[in-house]
Design a protein around this motif. Structure first.
Motif, PDB file in Angstrom:
ATOM      1  N   ASP A 176       1.895  -3.548  -3.404  1.00 52.93           N
ATOM      2  CA  ASP A 176       0.584  -2.916  -3.235  1.00 52.93           C
ATOM      3  C   ASP A 176       0.452  -2.254  -1.871  1.00 52.93           C
ATOM      4  O   ASP A 176      -0.595  -2.323  -1.233  1.00 52.93           O
ATOM      5  N   LEU A 177       1.494  -1.604  -1.438  1.00 48.81           N
ATOM      6  CA  LEU A 177       1.498  -0.986  -0.115  1.00 48.81           C
ATOM      7  C   LEU A 177       0.497   0.163  -0.020  1.00 48.81           C
ATOM      8  O   LEU A 177      -0.168   0.323   0.999  1.00 48.81           O
ATOM      9  N   ASP A 178       0.363   0.959  -1.102  1.00 49.74           N
ATOM     10  CA  ASP A 178      -0.580   2.086  -1.025  1.00 49.74           C
ATOM     11  C   ASP A 178      -2.011   1.609  -0.823  1.00 49.74           C
ATOM     12  O   ASP A 178      -2.788   2.268  -0.135  1.00 49.74           O
ATOM     13  N   ALA A 212      -4.218   2.759   2.363  1.00 51.48           N
ATOM     14  CA  ALA A 212      -5.533   3.388   2.182  1.00 51.48           C
ATOM     15  C   ALA A 212      -6.605   2.634   2.958  1.00 51.48           C
ATOM     16  O   ALA A 212      -7.463   3.241   3.601  1.00 51.48           O
ATOM     17  N   ARG A 213      -6.543   1.308   2.929  1.00 50.20           N
ATOM     18  CA  ARG A 213      -7.525   0.491   3.660  1.00 50.20           C
ATOM     19  C   ARG A 213      -7.466   0.740   5.161  1.00 50.20           C
ATOM     20  O   ARG A 213      -8.472   0.647   5.852  1.00 50.20           O
ATOM     21  N   HIS A 214      -6.280   1.021   5.644  1.00 50.69           N
ATOM     22  CA  HIS A 214      -6.092   1.243   7.081  1.00 50.69           C
ATOM     23  C   HIS A 214      -6.072   2.724   7.446  1.00 50.69           C
ATOM     24  O   HIS A 214      -5.815   3.068   8.601  1.00 50.69           O
ATOM     25  N   HIS A 215      -6.323   3.576   6.457  1.00 46.92           N
ATOM     26  CA  HIS A 215      -6.349   5.031   6.678  1.00 46.92           C
ATOM     27  C   HIS A 215      -5.087   5.503   7.398  1.00 46.92           C
ATOM     28  O   HIS A 215      -5.151   6.262   8.364  1.00 46.92           O
ATOM     29  N   MET A 216      -3.937   5.030   6.907  1.00 51.21           N
ATOM     30  CA  MET A 216      -2.649   5.395   7.501  1.00 51.21           C
ATOM     31  C   MET A 216      -1.854   6.255   6.537  1.00 51.21           C
ATOM     32  O   MET A 216      -1.826   5.981   5.338  1.00 51.21           O
ATOM     33  N   SER A 217      -1.186   7.256   7.076  1.00 51.19           N
ATOM     34  CA  SER A 217      -0.266   8.049   6.267  1.00 51.19           C
ATOM     35  C   SER A 217       1.074   7.312   6.196  1.00 51.19           C
ATOM     36  O   SER A 217       1.352   6.416   6.996  1.00 51.19           O
ATOM     37  N   VAL A 218       1.886   7.713   5.250  1.00 53.69           N
ATOM     38  CA  VAL A 218       3.223   7.121   5.126  1.00 53.69           C
ATOM     39  C   VAL A 218       4.024   7.370   6.399  1.00 53.69           C
ATOM     40  O   VAL A 218       4.722   6.476   6.883  1.00 53.69           O
ATOM     41  N   GLY A 219       3.909   8.558   6.965  1.00 53.44           N
ATOM     42  CA  GLY A 219       4.642   8.878   8.190  1.00 53.44           C
ATOM     43  C   GLY A 219       4.227   8.015   9.364  1.00 53.44           C
ATOM     44  O   GLY A 219       5.073   7.518  10.107  1.00 53.44           O
ATOM     45  N   GLU A 220       2.915   7.844   9.543  1.00 49.54           N
ATOM     46  CA  GLU A 220       2.410   6.984  10.626  1.00 49.54           C
ATOM     47  C   GLU A 220       2.878   5.549  10.434  1.00 49.54           C
ATOM     48  O   GLU A 220       3.315   4.898  11.380  1.00 49.54           O
ATOM     49  N   PHE A 221       2.778   5.087   9.196  1.00 46.71           N
ATOM     50  CA  PHE A 221       3.167   3.713   8.890  1.00 46.71           C
ATOM     51  C   PHE A 221       4.661   3.507   9.110  1.00 46.71           C
ATOM     52  O   PHE A 221       5.074   2.518   9.724  1.00 46.71           O
ATOM     53  N   ALA A 222       5.472   4.445   8.641  1.00 50.26           N
ATOM     54  CA  ALA A 222       6.926   4.343   8.808  1.00 50.26           C
ATOM     55  C   ALA A 222       7.297   4.273  10.284  1.00 50.26           C
ATOM     56  O   ALA A 222       8.137   3.459  10.679  1.00 50.26           O
ATOM     57  N   ALA A 223       6.659   5.099  11.097  1.00 52.18           N
ATOM     58  CA  ALA A 223       6.945   5.090  12.537  1.00 52.18           C
ATOM     59  C   ALA A 223       6.534   3.763  13.165  1.00 52.18           C
ATOM     60  O   ALA A 223       7.260   3.211  13.995  1.00 52.18           O
ATOM     61  N   ALA A 224       5.397   3.226  12.752  1.00 57.00           N
ATOM     62  CA  ALA A 224       4.913   1.965  13.317  1.00 57.00           C
ATOM     63  C   ALA A 224       5.796   0.790  12.909  1.00 57.00           C
ATOM     64  O   ALA A 224       6.036  -0.118  13.703  1.00 57.00           O
ATOM     65  N   VAL A 225       6.298   0.826  11.677  1.00 55.74           N
ATOM     66  CA  VAL A 225       7.132  -0.273  11.169  1.00 55.74           C
ATOM     67  C   VAL A 225       8.573  -0.135  11.651  1.00 55.74           C
ATOM     68  O   VAL A 225       9.276  -1.122  11.833  1.00 55.74           O
ATOM     69  N   GLY A 226       9.010   1.109  11.850  1.00 59.25           N
ATOM     70  CA  GLY A 226      10.376   1.334  12.315  1.00 59.25           C
ATOM     71  C   GLY A 226      11.372   1.559  11.199  1.00 59.25           C
ATOM     72  O   GLY A 226      12.555   1.270  11.357  1.00 59.25           O
ATOM     73  N   ILE A 227      10.912   2.053  10.039  1.00 65.82           N
ATOM     74  CA  ILE A 227      11.822   2.436   8.961  1.00 65.82           C
ATOM     75  C   ILE A 227      11.470   3.853   8.517  1.00 65.82           C
ATOM     76  O   ILE A 227      10.439   4.393   8.888  1.00 65.82           O
ATOM     77  N   THR A 228      12.329   4.453   7.741  1.00 66.70           N
ATOM     78  CA  THR A 228      12.130   5.856   7.361  1.00 66.70           C
ATOM     79  C   THR A 228      11.035   5.999   6.310  1.00 66.70           C
ATOM     80  O   THR A 228      10.800   5.078   5.515  1.00 66.70           O
ATOM     81  N   PRO A 229      10.381   7.160   6.284  1.00 65.06           N
ATOM     82  CA  PRO A 229       9.403   7.419   5.219  1.00 65.06           C
ATOM     83  C   PRO A 229      10.027   7.318   3.823  1.00 65.06           C
ATOM     84  O   PRO A 229       9.369   6.891   2.879  1.00 65.06           O
ATOM     85  N   ALA A 230      11.307   7.667   3.705  1.00 63.49           N
ATOM     86  CA  ALA A 230      11.988   7.555   2.411  1.00 63.49           C
ATOM     87  C   ALA A 230      12.058   6.095   1.964  1.00 63.49           C
ATOM     88  O   ALA A 230      11.856   5.786   0.775  1.00 63.49           O
ATOM     89  N   ASN A 231      12.319   5.182   2.895  1.00 63.54           N
ATOM     90  CA  ASN A 231      12.359   3.763   2.538  1.00 63.54           C
ATOM     91  C   ASN A 231      10.963   3.226   2.220  1.00 63.54           C
ATOM     92  O   ASN A 231      10.821   2.343   1.369  1.00 63.54           O
ATOM     93  N   ILE A 232       9.946   3.752   2.868  1.00 61.76           N
ATOM     94  CA  ILE A 232       8.573   3.377   2.518  1.00 61.76           C
ATOM     95  C   ILE A 232       8.285   3.817   1.088  1.00 61.76           C
ATOM     96  O   ILE A 232       7.693   3.076   0.297  1.00 61.76           O
ATOM     97  N   ALA A 233       8.721   5.020   0.728  1.00 59.90           N
ATOM     98  CA  ALA A 233       8.519   5.526  -0.634  1.00 59.90           C
ATOM     99  C   ALA A 233       9.220   4.641  -1.658  1.00 59.90           C
ATOM    100  O   ALA A 233       8.667   4.362  -2.729  1.00 59.90           O
ATOM    101  N   VAL A 234      10.423   4.184  -1.341  1.00 57.81           N
ATOM    102  CA  VAL A 234      11.152   3.284  -2.242  1.00 57.81           C
ATOM    103  C   VAL A 234      10.354   1.996  -2.460  1.00 57.81           C
ATOM    104  O   VAL A 234      10.232   1.506  -3.590  1.00 57.81           O
ATOM    105  N   LEU A 235       9.783   1.461  -1.395  1.00 57.92           N
ATOM    106  CA  LEU A 235       8.950   0.259  -1.512  1.00 57.92           C
ATOM    107  C   LEU A 235       7.702   0.533  -2.345  1.00 57.92           C
ATOM    108  O   LEU A 235       7.378  -0.219  -3.265  1.00 57.92           O
ATOM    109  N   LYS A 236       7.005   1.605  -2.005  1.00 58.48           N
ATOM    110  CA  LYS A 236       5.755   1.939  -2.686  1.00 58.48           C
ATOM    111  C   LYS A 236       5.951   2.173  -4.175  1.00 58.48           C
ATOM    112  O   LYS A 236       5.099   1.816  -4.979  1.00 58.48           O
TER     113      LYS A 236
END
Length: 74
Positions: free
Chosen positions: A6-8, A12-36
């Motif tokens: 339930d990452l999306d 949404a609750r934190h008003h974060m984009s995938v790019g912002e989140f990926a940078a904060a977590v330290g993994i690529t946006p592509a890996n965030i997409a795989v999770l989502k």
């Protein structure tokens, strides 16, 4: 698969984009997409820790178990 990500909802609750989140977590946006999209086969505890730290949440806020309807008990 019986594990739902339930990452999306959390993003949404934190008003974060995938790019912002990926940078904060330290993994690529592509890996965030795989999770989502539920295509991940595994999640490292260090990644789960970074996700929870970034979102200020518990693992159960991001992952949930839903039994497969097709599972056979015997």
């Amino acid at each position: 698969m019986a594990i739902i990500v339930d990452l999306d909802i959390q993003l949404a609750r934190h008003h974060m984009s995938v790019g912002e989140f990926a940078a904060a977590v330290g993994i690529t946006p592509a890996n965030i997409a795989v999770l989502k999209n539920g295509r991940a086969k595994a999640v490292r505890f260090t990644t789960l820790d970074a996700i929870c730290r970034t979102l200020g949440c518990q693992p159960g806020d991001v992952l949930r178990y839903v039994p497969d309807e097709a599972q056979d008990d015997g």
